[in-house]
Design a protein around this motif. Structure first.
Motif, PDB file in Angstrom:
ATOM      1  N   ASP A 135      33.780  28.228  22.704  1.00  0.00           N
ATOM      2  CA  ASP A 135      33.983  28.091  24.145  1.00  0.00           C
ATOM      3  C   ASP A 135      32.689  27.678  24.826  1.00  0.00           C
ATOM      4  O   ASP A 135      31.598  27.815  24.267  1.00  0.00           O
ATOM      5  N   PHE A 137      30.950  27.713  29.082  1.00  0.00           N
ATOM      6  CA  PHE A 137      31.122  28.168  30.456  1.00  0.00           C
ATOM      7  C   PHE A 137      31.026  26.981  31.412  1.00  0.00           C
ATOM      8  O   PHE A 137      30.126  26.148  31.295  1.00  0.00           O
ATOM      9  N   PRO A 150      34.929  29.666  38.500  1.00  0.00           N
ATOM     10  CA  PRO A 150      34.296  29.591  37.181  1.00  0.00           C
ATOM     11  C   PRO A 150      35.289  29.938  36.073  1.00  0.00           C
ATOM     12  O   PRO A 150      36.231  30.704  36.278  1.00  0.00           O
ATOM     13  N   ALA A 151      35.049  29.358  34.913  1.00  0.00           N
ATOM     14  CA  ALA A 151      35.968  29.570  33.791  1.00  0.00           C
ATOM     15  C   ALA A 151      35.253  29.337  32.470  1.00  0.00           C
ATOM     16  O   ALA A 151      34.211  28.681  32.410  1.00  0.00           O
ATOM     17  N   ASN A 152      35.829  29.879  31.430  1.00  0.00           N
ATOM     18  CA  ASN A 152      35.429  29.548  30.069  1.00  0.00           C
ATOM     19  C   ASN A 152      36.442  28.567  29.499  1.00  0.00           C
ATOM     20  O   ASN A 152      37.644  28.845  29.471  1.00  0.00           O
ATOM     21  N   GLU A 176      42.361  41.778  29.007  1.00  0.00           N
ATOM     22  CA  GLU A 176      41.176  42.065  29.815  1.00  0.00           C
ATOM     23  C   GLU A 176      41.112  43.563  30.131  1.00  0.00           C
ATOM     24  O   GLU A 176      42.148  44.205  30.337  1.00  0.00           O
ATOM     25  N   TYR A 226      36.874  33.249  34.819  1.00  0.00           N
ATOM     26  CA  TYR A 226      35.742  34.156  34.607  1.00  0.00           C
ATOM     27  C   TYR A 226      36.016  35.441  35.394  1.00  0.00           C
ATOM     28  O   TYR A 226      35.450  35.690  36.443  1.00  0.00           O
ATOM     29  N   TYR A 227      36.923  36.267  34.814  1.00  0.00           N
ATOM     30  CA  TYR A 227      37.370  37.469  35.506  1.00  0.00           C
ATOM     31  C   TYR A 227      36.279  38.529  35.608  1.00  0.00           C
ATOM     32  O   TYR A 227      36.218  39.286  36.567  1.00  0.00           O
ATOM     33  N   SER A 228      35.438  38.614  34.569  1.00  0.00           N
ATOM     34  CA  SER A 228      34.526  39.752  34.459  1.00  0.00           C
ATOM     35  C   SER A 228      33.308  39.379  33.630  1.00  0.00           C
ATOM     36  O   SER A 228      33.320  38.407  32.868  1.00  0.00           O
ATOM     37  N   ARG A 302      31.667  36.053  26.838  1.00  0.00           N
ATOM     38  CA  ARG A 302      31.260  35.657  28.193  1.00  0.00           C
ATOM     39  C   ARG A 302      29.751  35.700  28.434  1.00  0.00           C
ATOM     40  O   ARG A 302      29.299  35.626  29.577  1.00  0.00           O
ATOM     41  N   GLY A 305      28.085  32.923  30.556  1.00  0.00           N
ATOM     42  CA  GLY A 305      28.277  32.831  31.997  1.00  0.00           C
ATOM     43  C   GLY A 305      27.351  33.720  32.812  1.00  0.00           C
ATOM     44  O   GLY A 305      27.302  33.627  34.040  1.00  0.00           O
ATOM     45  N   PRO A 311      31.854  36.763  38.766  1.00  0.00           N
ATOM     46  CA  PRO A 311      33.240  36.858  38.294  1.00  0.00           C
ATOM     47  C   PRO A 311      34.235  36.946  39.454  1.00  0.00           C
ATOM     48  O   PRO A 311      33.933  37.503  40.513  1.00  0.00           O
TER      49      PRO A 311
END
Length: 346
Positions: A135, A137, A150-152, A176, A226-228, A302, A305, A311
């Motif tokens: 992955d 970022f 934001p995302a992976n 998650e 990018y939740y956390s 993550r 990131g 997040p």
């Protein structure tokens, strides 16, 4: 959505035995449309299909389950397997049933009034193995109406099966850490360990027409918000489907992307490969598909990131904390579990 009475939305028709075309449900009409969700595979779980009728009310559409149907699966044109209604509108195959590569399948069901529906014959090959998952970022990876998020981006490498015409669909499930188990005005912490279960909102499709038998490197198959800061567990499913199912999921994906964001509902239902035998012009939404599946889990740490973005949070906002120590238990549901997922890294 248009207020004028119309069914056909686009003149696009992909003719491969039967048609795959979008149609718009007129919310000001009292017409009802059949919608079938019938995606069978070789994953070790009970296989079932859903059959519903769409109803229109106040500019919204609702699905009502169709009960007491006679539902059959025809295997290799000779064997008939009867499905049992386990819940209203949900029809299950015997628990031991699994899709086998190379076999031919056809769905058939009959209404209480005798109206007969039948799918095209579907056949699939063995899904190729996944060689590598990785992955990166992307700070503005998911486009939103007001801002980007934001995302992976998750990629994989695989080698296509030689001497076969293959079609792929990728789906995924994300686990998650969930810290809040109830939300009203305030957000209440979970009283025990809890994981949110998030499925993909779109489909990722691929045809090997230009790469038959070759290795594919860096195929983008998921954009994970990018939740956390915490790591998360991702299960990727690489599916080998028929050409008919591929075109259906491709059109579904294009509608989702055209509509603006990854989480929006597609603007029109899509006619798949199921027909009313006595009235072939009747639009039937959904598709009957068969697939072999290769599953692989991936730990999304993550770390790439950190320091690059804030997040977005599972709530989609900053939590409003309750001013006391009241907590709520994490209850098992289709979208949440108190059981540690297999492969989770503490």
């Amino acid at each position: 959505m248009s207020r004028h009475s119309k069914i056909l939305l686009i003149a696009l028709v992909l003719v491969i035995g039967s048609c795959v075309t979008p149609f718009e449900i007129d919310v000001y009409s009292d017409k009802k449309y059949l919608v079938v969700e019938a995606n069978l595979n070789d994953i070790d779980k009970e296989q079932s299909i859903n059959i519903n009728i769409t109803n229109n009310f106040a500019e919204n559409t609702y699905n009502s389950p169709l009960s007491e149907l006679k539902v059959e699966l025809i295997v290799n044109k000779t064997e008939t397997i009867n499905l049992i209604e386990t819940k209203k509108g949900i029809y299950a195959l015997p628990f031991s049933f699994r899709i086998a590569p190379g076999a031919i399948y056809q769905l058939r069901f009959q209404m209480p009034d005798g109206t007969l529906y039948q799918s095209s014959e579907e056949k699939t090959s063995q899904a190729a193995a996944i060689d590598k998952i990785f992955d990166e970022f992307v700070a503005d990876g998911i486009k939103g109406e007001l801002r980007d998020f934001p995302a992976n981006y998750v990629y994989l490498d695989f080698r296509d099966n030689p001497n076969e015409k293959d079609f792929y669909v990728w789906t995924w499930t994300l686990w998650e850490n969930q810290r809040f188990c109830k939300t009203d005005y305030y957000d209440y912490y979970c009283g025990n360990k809890c994981w949110e279960i998030l499925p993909n909102k779109d489909f990722n499709v691929f045809s090997d027409v230009y790469s038959n038998g070759k290795a594919t490197f860096g195929k983008l198959i998921a954009k994970i918000p990018y939740y956390s800061f915490d790591g998360a567990l991702l299960e990727i499913r690489q599916q080998a489907v028929s050409e008919q199912a591929y075109h259906y999921f491709k059109l579904l994906t294009e509608q989702t992307q055209t509509n603006g964001t990854l989480v929006d509902t597609p603007p029109a239902a899509i006619v798949g490969n199921i027909k009313n035998i006595s009235n072939p012009t009747e639009p039937v939404g959904g598709v009957f598909s068969v697939a072999t599946v290769v599953k692989q889990k991936y730990w999304l740490n993550r770390e790439n990131g950190i320091g690059k973005a804030i997040p977005v949070g599972l709530l989609g906002r900053m939590p409003v904390l309750v001013p006391n120590q009241i907590t709520y238990p994490c209850l098992k549901s289709p979208t949440r579990t108190p059981t540690k997922p297999e492969g989770w890294i503490d």
